[in-house]
Motif scaffolding. Structure first.
Motif, PDB file in Angstrom:
ATOM      1  N   ASP A 142     -47.444  -1.900  27.341  1.00  0.00           N
ATOM      2  CA  ASP A 142     -47.466  -3.008  26.583  1.00  0.00           C
ATOM      3  C   ASP A 142     -49.596  -2.728  26.939  1.00  0.00           C
ATOM      4  OD1 ASP A 142     -48.074  -5.430  26.017  1.00  0.00           O
ATOM      5  OD2 ASP A 142     -46.894  -6.272  27.326  1.00  0.00           O
ATOM      6  N   GLN A 146     -53.848  -6.560  26.636  1.00  0.00           N
ATOM      7  CA  GLN A 146     -52.740  -7.665  25.251  1.00  0.00           C
ATOM      8  C   GLN A 146     -52.971  -8.989  25.198  1.00  0.00           C
ATOM      9  OE1 GLN A 146     -49.984  -4.828  23.292  1.00  0.00           O
ATOM     10  NE2 GLN A 146     -49.317  -6.143  22.194  1.00  0.00           N
ATOM     11  N   HIS A 147     -52.368  -9.685  26.027  1.00  0.00           N
ATOM     12  CA  HIS A 147     -52.309 -10.676  26.394  1.00  0.00           C
ATOM     13  C   HIS A 147     -53.054 -11.731  27.385  1.00  0.00           C
ATOM     14  CE1 HIS A 147     -49.028  -9.673  23.327  1.00  0.00           C
ATOM     15  NE2 HIS A 147     -48.586  -8.988  24.698  1.00  0.00           N
ATOM     16  N   ASP A 159     -55.387 -15.526  23.121  1.00  0.00           N
ATOM     17  CA  ASP A 159     -54.723 -14.822  22.678  1.00  0.00           C
ATOM     18  C   ASP A 159     -54.068 -15.029  21.494  1.00  0.00           C
ATOM     19  OD1 ASP A 159     -52.852 -12.758  21.725  1.00  0.00           O
ATOM     20  OD2 ASP A 159     -51.251 -13.558  23.529  1.00  0.00           O
ATOM     21  N   HIS A 161     -52.576 -13.055  19.020  1.00  0.00           N
ATOM     22  CA  HIS A 161     -50.999 -13.052  18.984  1.00  0.00           C
ATOM     23  C   HIS A 161     -49.965 -14.629  19.423  1.00  0.00           C
ATOM     24  CE1 HIS A 161     -51.584  -9.045  20.337  1.00  0.00           C
ATOM     25  NE2 HIS A 161     -50.976  -8.562  19.404  1.00  0.00           N
ATOM     26  N   SER A 181     -59.027  -8.609  25.834  1.00  0.00           N
ATOM     27  CA  SER A 181     -59.814  -6.683  25.999  1.00  0.00           C
ATOM     28  C   SER A 181     -61.315  -7.477  26.800  1.00  0.00           C
ATOM     29  CB  SER A 181     -60.056  -6.609  24.672  1.00  0.00           C
ATOM     30  OG  SER A 181     -60.940  -7.056  23.638  1.00  0.00           O
ATOM     31  N   GLN A 364     -59.536  -4.104  21.521  1.00  0.00           N
ATOM     32  CA  GLN A 364     -58.431  -5.672  21.057  1.00  0.00           C
ATOM     33  C   GLN A 364     -58.320  -4.759  19.559  1.00  0.00           C
ATOM     34  OE1 GLN A 364     -61.385  -9.079  20.657  1.00  0.00           O
ATOM     35  NE2 GLN A 364     -59.476 -10.533  20.205  1.00  0.00           N
ATOM     36  N   THR A 367     -54.848  -3.816  19.749  1.00  0.00           N
ATOM     37  CA  THR A 367     -53.646  -4.506  20.146  1.00  0.00           C
ATOM     38  C   THR A 367     -52.552  -5.216  18.910  1.00  0.00           C
ATOM     39  OG1 THR A 367     -54.410  -6.519  20.610  1.00  0.00           O
ATOM     40  CG2 THR A 367     -54.604  -4.849  22.031  1.00  0.00           C
ATOM     41  N   SER A 372     -49.666  -0.298  19.675  1.00  0.00           N
ATOM     42  CA  SER A 372     -51.087   0.125  20.302  1.00  0.00           C
ATOM     43  C   SER A 372     -51.601   0.999  20.991  1.00  0.00           C
ATOM     44  CB  SER A 372     -50.719  -1.466  20.521  1.00  0.00           C
ATOM     45  OG  SER A 372     -49.871  -1.637  21.096  1.00  0.00           O
ATOM     46  N   SER A 376     -53.872   3.730  21.071  1.00  0.00           N
ATOM     47  CA  SER A 376     -55.278   3.437  22.177  1.00  0.00           C
ATOM     48  C   SER A 376     -55.407   4.969  22.874  1.00  0.00           C
ATOM     49  CB  SER A 376     -54.855   2.138  23.085  1.00  0.00           C
ATOM     50  OG  SER A 376     -56.262   2.005  23.968  1.00  0.00           O
TER      51      SER A 376
END
Length: 625
Positions: A142, A146-147, A159, A161, A181, A364, A367, A372, A376
């Motif tokens: 993870d 990402q969050h 976020d 997501h 990010s 970013q 993600t 991901s 990356s």
């Protein structure tokens, strides 16, 4: 009866231990394979700027229409200056300092080059350290950026997501929010919490310091044995980025909304061609992406054999560099198009250049993809290999320049000397690892001023000295002796008029349109601006300083001293006696051969095409006399 004595000129190479069979000076070293030089040049030219500067410059300067001034400037400035640097290095087999035996009065140009390359090497390796930091951070299931909800995040963190899971859309204006990010980059990597500016750099960030140490260690191990080791490393570092770039491109164009980004990237706006800014931007992109003036091309060519076809290599590298930049734009903007569709905002709100693209926007975007961490890791590994190639060239330039000046003392200890240079530059780069964004401010200052107008002055002076002081006719004759043909009218016209005139216009534009450095909303204080300008001026001041030193070493009146210092030294020319003809015959210290042609005949057992060229050059000189 006494044994018959064979004349020395008729002795075969094998009976003398094979000394004449060498294609280059063994103590200096040469490339060990045919592709070493070509791949090293490709790796040197194809760097980080191809990925994070060209696509942004293209879309902000007319999209597809930008390719028109780009290729015109490539033809006027890029290719001719590239070929000139390679010719100087290969003909003399000397580094950026010793090559000024061509005209000792201008040796300060070489000193300015070394100063510029040293400053660039300091901050360029810091960028590689950032890449390593993100590369290690990608080794997880993870991604840490990402969050929101981490200790470094603020209430402004948004976020995508979470909002997407709630079946809502982003607001049209996201300027008051910050992506995870961006906060990871600014608050965790750079560790800013109310920075007071460049004058208060803060403490050293030890995780960044260790990444910087690792990057310098990698560079040192790869240049440990000079071109014999770095020439083999580039077989991987110069080719593997293309594999990753193709993978990212294929993945990017298959994403939903990808063509939205590509259309934004390439839609031609021909009205931009009427703006002088677009032409200047195209020239700047060519100037810096090919790496002319940094001494790397000259250094690499100095390790070639005398008859290497650098004419062919020039077109392969320069056109390959341009095509790579265009492909990188497709890979970047296809992902940005997908990202803009996911966020529900226009492409121009997510498109950035430089570190903002590499360490904020693209991470970013990663993600938002399945797997991901894998994508990356590939992206940052590509940046790592792109950056290392250029750093190899910078370090090899510095080491070669100094060791060529003191061959008897430093060449036997080249590995130790390389270690000293790496350690010194690492220590000077520690300020770039400080927190409170002080390190980033110093990096921006070095990036803006270390290779600015000072580099342009160096390139313009080199072009003028070769064509006016040394002489266009003499320079073309040297290339004829080396390659078997003279440069055509295209190269002569560019060297004499077009290239220096274009670069002078570029220099004048930069001075007239000068703008103080800034990073985001931060404006640098006056003392920092003055320090940056001094960095650029200092490399220019090396030229008059070198002139004074050269004149003081001569005898006679001032004008006689200037004339003597501007002429080539007695030992200027090909490094091997077998390659010296015409005015270069028997001018090496200790030379006793009356004709290099005889050495060629002993070596090859006959006259080759290059010996025919030598005879032609001799005949031309006799006719002129």
């Amino acid at each position: 009866l006494p044994q018959p004595v064979t004349p020395e000129l008729l002795v075969s190479p094998s009976s003398q231990g094979g000394d004449l069979g060498s294609e280059g000076p063994e103590d200096r070293g040469n490339w060990t394979g045919r592709l070493d030089f070509l791949l090293s040049c490709i790796g040197y030219c194809v760097g980080l700027g191809n990925v994070w500067r060209f696509p942004y410059r293209a879309y902000t300067n007319g999209g597809g229409a930008f390719l028109v001034p780009y290729f015109i400037m490539l033809a006027i400035c890029g290719i001719p200056i590239f070929f000139m640097e390679l010719s100087l290095g290969q003909f003399s087999s000397l580094g950026p300092l010793a090559v000024w035996k061509i005209s000792p009065l201008f040796k300060g140009v070489g000193m300015g080059t070394i100063l510029i390359v040293s400053l660039v090497a300091i901050y360029y390796n810091m960028i590689i350290a950032y890449v390593l930091f993100y590369l290690f951070a990608s080794l997880t299931s993870d991604l840490p950026w990402q969050h929101c909800g981490n200790w470094w995040n603020t209430d402004l963190c948004l976020d995508h997501h979470v909002i997407k899971a709630g079946n809502t859309t982003f607001p049209a204006n996201i300027t008051n929010t910050v992506s995870p990010s961006e906060e990871y980059w600014s608050r965790y990597v750079l560790h800013i919490h109310g920075s007071s500016g460049i004058g208060d750099p803060g403490r050293i960030r030890w995780n960044l310091c260790l990444c910087l140490l690792l990057s310098w260690t990698i560079v040192y191990l790869c240049i440990l044995k000079g071109v014999k080791s770095s020439g083999k490393v580039v077989y991987f570092t110069a080719t593997f980025p293309y594999l990753i770039l193709v993978m990212l491109l294929i993945r990017g164009v298959t994403l939903e909304g990808a063509w939205k980004g590509i259309r934004f990237y390439l839609t031609p706006q021909f009205d931009h061609l009427l703006s002088s800014k677009v032409w200047i931007e195209a020239a700047l992109q060519i100037f810096y992406s090919l790496g002319v003036g940094f001494g790397g091309l000259l250094t690499f060519a100095s390790y070639n054999t005398f008859h290497q076809n650098i004419y062919r290599d020039t077109f392969i590298v320069t056109l390959g560099n341009a095509i790579t930049s265009i492909l990188a734009g497709f890979a970047i903007f296809s992902v940005l198009g997908y990202m803009s569709q996911e966020l529900g905002v226009p492409v121009n709100q997510v498109a950035k250049a430089g570190p903002g693209l590499a360490f904020v926007v693209y991470p970013q975007a990663m993600t938002m993809l399945p797997l991901s961490p894998f994508w990356s890791f590939l992206f940052f590994f590509m940046l790592l290999t792109l950056g290392l190639d250029s750093q190899f060239a910078f370090m090899e330039t510095i080491v070669t320049a100094v060791t060529d000046e003191f061959p008897y003392y430093l060449r036997p200890k080249k590995a130790s000397f390389s270690a000293v240079i790496c350690i010194a530059l690492f220590l000077m780069g520690l300020i770039l690892t400080t927190e409170a964004r002080g390190g980033m401010y110093w990096l921006v200052l070095l990036d803006d001023y270390s290779a600015g107008f000072g580099l342009m002055v160096v390139v313009i002076t080199t072009c003028l000295v070769v064509t006016r002081v040394y002489g266009m006719k003499r320079f073309c004759r040297d290339i004829h002796m080396m390659l078997g043909f003279k440069p055509g009218p295209y190269f002569r016209a560019c060297w004499m008029v077009l290239s220096p005139a274009t670069m002078m216009a570029l220099l004048l534009y930069n001075i007239v349109k000068y703008q103080p450095s800034e990073y985001g909303n931060y404006r640098f204080p006056t003392w920092a601006e003055v320090l940056g300008i001094l960095m650029g001026v200092l490399s220019c001041l090396m030229i008059p300083v070198g002139m004074v030193v050269a004149v003081l070493q001569e005898e006679g009146t001032l004008w006689e001293r200037v004339q003597q210092a501007s002429r080539p030294t007695m030992d200027w020319g090909p490094s091997l006696e077998e390659n010296r003809t015409g005015v270069y015959v028997a001018s090496l210290p200790g030379s006793q051969s009356p004709r290099p042609l005889m050495v060629h005949m002993r070596k090859y057992g006959g006259i080759t095409s290059y010996e025919n060229t030598a005879i032609e050059v001799d005949r031309e000189m006799e006719e002129e006399e």
